[in-house]
Enzyme design. Structure first.
Site, short mmCIF file in Angstrom:
data_model
loop_
_atom_site.label_atom_id
_atom_site.label_comp_id
_atom_site.label_asym_id
_atom_site.label_seq_id
_atom_site.Cartn_x
_atom_site.Cartn_y
_atom_site.Cartn_z
N LYS A 223 -19.14 44.87 -58.13
CA LYS A 223 -20.04 44.95 -59.29
C LYS A 223 -19.68 46.15 -60.16
O LYS A 223 -19.79 46.10 -61.38
CB LYS A 223 -21.50 45.03 -58.83
CG LYS A 223 -22.02 43.69 -58.35
CD LYS A 223 -23.48 43.74 -58.02
CE LYS A 223 -23.98 42.40 -57.52
NZ LYS A 223 -25.30 42.46 -56.92
N LYS B 28 -16.16 32.98 -54.01
CA LYS B 28 -17.54 32.50 -53.81
C LYS B 28 -18.10 31.85 -55.09
O LYS B 28 -17.84 32.34 -56.18
CB LYS B 28 -18.42 33.72 -53.44
CG LYS B 28 -19.85 33.37 -53.09
CD LYS B 28 -20.71 34.62 -52.92
CE LYS B 28 -21.29 35.05 -54.24
NZ LYS B 28 -22.43 35.98 -54.15
N LYS C 288 -23.92 32.43 -59.12
CA LYS C 288 -24.72 32.02 -60.28
C LYS C 288 -24.42 32.89 -61.50
O LYS C 288 -24.69 32.49 -62.63
CB LYS C 288 -26.21 31.95 -59.96
CG LYS C 288 -26.89 33.24 -59.57
CD LYS C 288 -28.35 33.02 -59.18
CE LYS C 288 -28.82 34.14 -58.27
NZ LYS C 288 -30.04 33.93 -57.57
P1 TYM Z 1 -29.01 36.23 -54.12
O1 TYM Z 1 -30.12 35.74 -54.98
O2 TYM Z 1 -27.78 36.74 -54.79
O3 TYM Z 1 -28.58 35.12 -53.09
C1 TYM Z 1 -29.55 34.44 -52.31
C2 TYM Z 1 -28.91 33.89 -51.04
O4 TYM Z 1 -27.90 32.93 -51.36
C3 TYM Z 1 -26.71 33.21 -50.61
N1 TYM Z 1 -25.56 32.73 -51.38
C4 TYM Z 1 -24.64 31.87 -50.92
N2 TYM Z 1 -24.49 31.26 -49.72
C5 TYM Z 1 -23.43 30.44 -49.56
N3 TYM Z 1 -22.51 30.20 -50.56
C6 TYM Z 1 -22.62 30.80 -51.75
N4 TYM Z 1 -21.73 30.56 -52.72
C7 TYM Z 1 -23.73 31.68 -51.99
N5 TYM Z 1 -24.13 32.41 -53.05
C8 TYM Z 1 -25.25 33.06 -52.66
C9 TYM Z 1 -26.74 34.73 -50.46
O5 TYM Z 1 -25.92 35.15 -49.40
C10 TYM Z 1 -28.21 34.98 -50.21
O6 TYM Z 1 -28.51 34.79 -48.84
N6 TYM Z 1 -29.14 40.44 -51.60
C11 TYM Z 1 -29.74 39.11 -51.50
C12 TYM Z 1 -31.25 39.15 -51.82
C13 TYM Z 1 -32.02 39.99 -50.84
C14 TYM Z 1 -32.10 39.80 -49.43
C15 TYM Z 1 -32.98 40.84 -48.96
C16 TYM Z 1 -31.54 38.88 -48.54
C17 TYM Z 1 -32.80 41.06 -51.16
N7 TYM Z 1 -33.38 41.57 -50.04
C18 TYM Z 1 -33.28 40.95 -47.60
C19 TYM Z 1 -31.85 39.00 -47.18
C20 TYM Z 1 -32.72 40.02 -46.73
C21 TYM Z 1 -28.97 38.16 -52.39
O7 TYM Z 1 -27.79 38.12 -52.28
O8 TYM Z 1 -29.67 37.37 -53.22
#
Ligand code: TYM
Length: 332
Positions: A114, A195, A198
């Site tokens: 990032k 990956k 979004k």
């Molecule tokens: P976010 O919103 O970026 O992603 C949400 C979840 O989606 C998973 N993910 C994927 N899994 C498989 N293939 C992909 N291409 C893909 N893209 C996204 C992410 O791994 C995530 O599980 N940091 C977290 C949000 C968060 C969180 C937490 C998660 C905040 N606090 C505590 C677990 C525990 C996140 O990446 O959100």
């Protein structure tokens, strides 16, 4: 009766989730409700690490909540809430900052990526995994369903919890990650070693949960496969990343095992595989959007879920924060 173990996870309200978010995280969230007590969170504070316009963030929070409901999260039996509505997250975050090694945080891959992409390199972006630690540790979490991109963050969370426990006793549970075996990293359609994200500026790389049939057909038809001849529909992430990604999407959407998908496509060509992915994705997403529309139009209902969720989450979060304050000598 034996107490159920606790699952915690979160999603950021930063625009339309992709099929990667669904397969890697949300589909697991739904399944885990059968066996665990599940606490799910819309991580709006994490979303602030990128500049957000007020009305858009507000709308995204309601959209994301509706998507979670449409994916089968049951707010009556479990908890779903908005992170900023439970101030204990920010309170514990500060304390955990003081138990987090700077060098370890500086080595987080997501921060490094990032940092290179972003103009706005703020301290929140650096601190992001410590706020995750607060999210998870507040609820005595046993399991955290996530995609593969979050593994390093969960390792750091475990490290912070160990460090604190070594000094103050068993205050935190040490959480374990939970991955979807064949869906922990759904990859970009045009670059299947990266990956699916979004935030990707090229929307041809991703399937959003809101893509309509025409767009799905266009994107999947253009997805990168390989030039093997005769065509070989087999799951092999290293030799055949594009085909493996399509197999993975199909398997997760239909519920067929990877082996079964491979068997279904013996002696078939890549076009046959793509047609099946298109057909099944279109049906799956159409049904998901129907459920989404049902929830999204009733903002009173959504706001009640937010209020009740925050109330229930706070009750649990307060207990942990109190024990942390106690051992630190902050309570009188
Ligand atoms: P976010 O919103 O970026 O992603 C949400 C979840 O989606 C998973 N993910 C994927 N899994 C498989 N293939 C992909 N291409 C893909 N893209 C996204 C992410 O791994 C995530 O599980 N940091 C977290 C949000 C968060 C969180 C937490 C998660 C905040 N606090 C505590 C677990 C525990 C996140 O990446 O959100």
């Amino acid at each position: 009766m034996k107490k159920k173990k606790i699952v915690f996870s979160a999603i950021q309200p930063t625009g339309l989730p992709t099929i990667g978010n669904y397969i890697g995280a949300l589909s697991q969230w739904k399944k885990l409700q059968k066996k665990y007590f599940c606490i799910y969170c819309i991580a709006d504070l994490h979303a602030l690490t990128i500049y957000q316009k007020k009305y858009i963030l507000n709308k995204n929070i309601l959209d994301t909540l509706s998507i979670c409901l449409a994916c089968g999260i049951n707010p009556k039996k479990n908890i779903i809430f908005i992170q900023s509505h439970v101030p204990q997250h920010s309170q514990l975050n500060w304390i955990l900052n003081c138990f987090t090694n700077f060098g370890k945080l500086n080595r987080m891959n997501q921060f490094k990526e990032k940092k290179n992409l972003n103009q706005n390199i703020n301290v929140g972006l650096f601190n992001y995994p410590v706020l995750m630690a607060a999210d998870i540790l507040l609820y005595k979490t046993n399991k955290v369903p996530i995609g593969r991109d979050q593994i390093q963050h969960i390792e750091l969370v475990r490290n912070i919890a160990h460090k604190f426990n070594n000094i103050y006793g068993d205050i935190f549970n040490i959480p374990e990650k939970k991955l979807n075996n064949y869906g922990s990293c759904i990859t970009s359609l045009l670059n299947p070693v990266k990956k699916m994200s979004k935030s990707d500026p090229n929307k041809n790389n991703i399937i959003s949960l809101f893509d309509n049939d025409i767009i799905i057909r266009k994107k999947i038809s253009n997805a990168i496969t390989d030039s093997d001849f005769p065509p070989n529909i087999q799951y092999n992430l290293y030799k055949k990343p594009g085909i493996s990604n399509l197999i993975s999407i199909l398997s997760n959407i239909t519920g067929d095992s990877i082996k079964q998908v491979e068997l279904n496509f013996i002696n078939k060509n890549y076009n046959n595989l793509k047609e099946s992915v298109i057909y099944n994705l279109c049906i799956f997403l159409k049904n998901l959007r129907k459920r989404y529309d049902f929830y999204r139009r009733d903002e009173v209902y959504l706001k009640n879920i937010m209020i009740n969720g925050a109330k229930k989450a706070k009750k649990n979060a307060k207990i942990t924060l109190k024990s942390v304050y106690d051992v630190l000598g902050l309570n009188f």
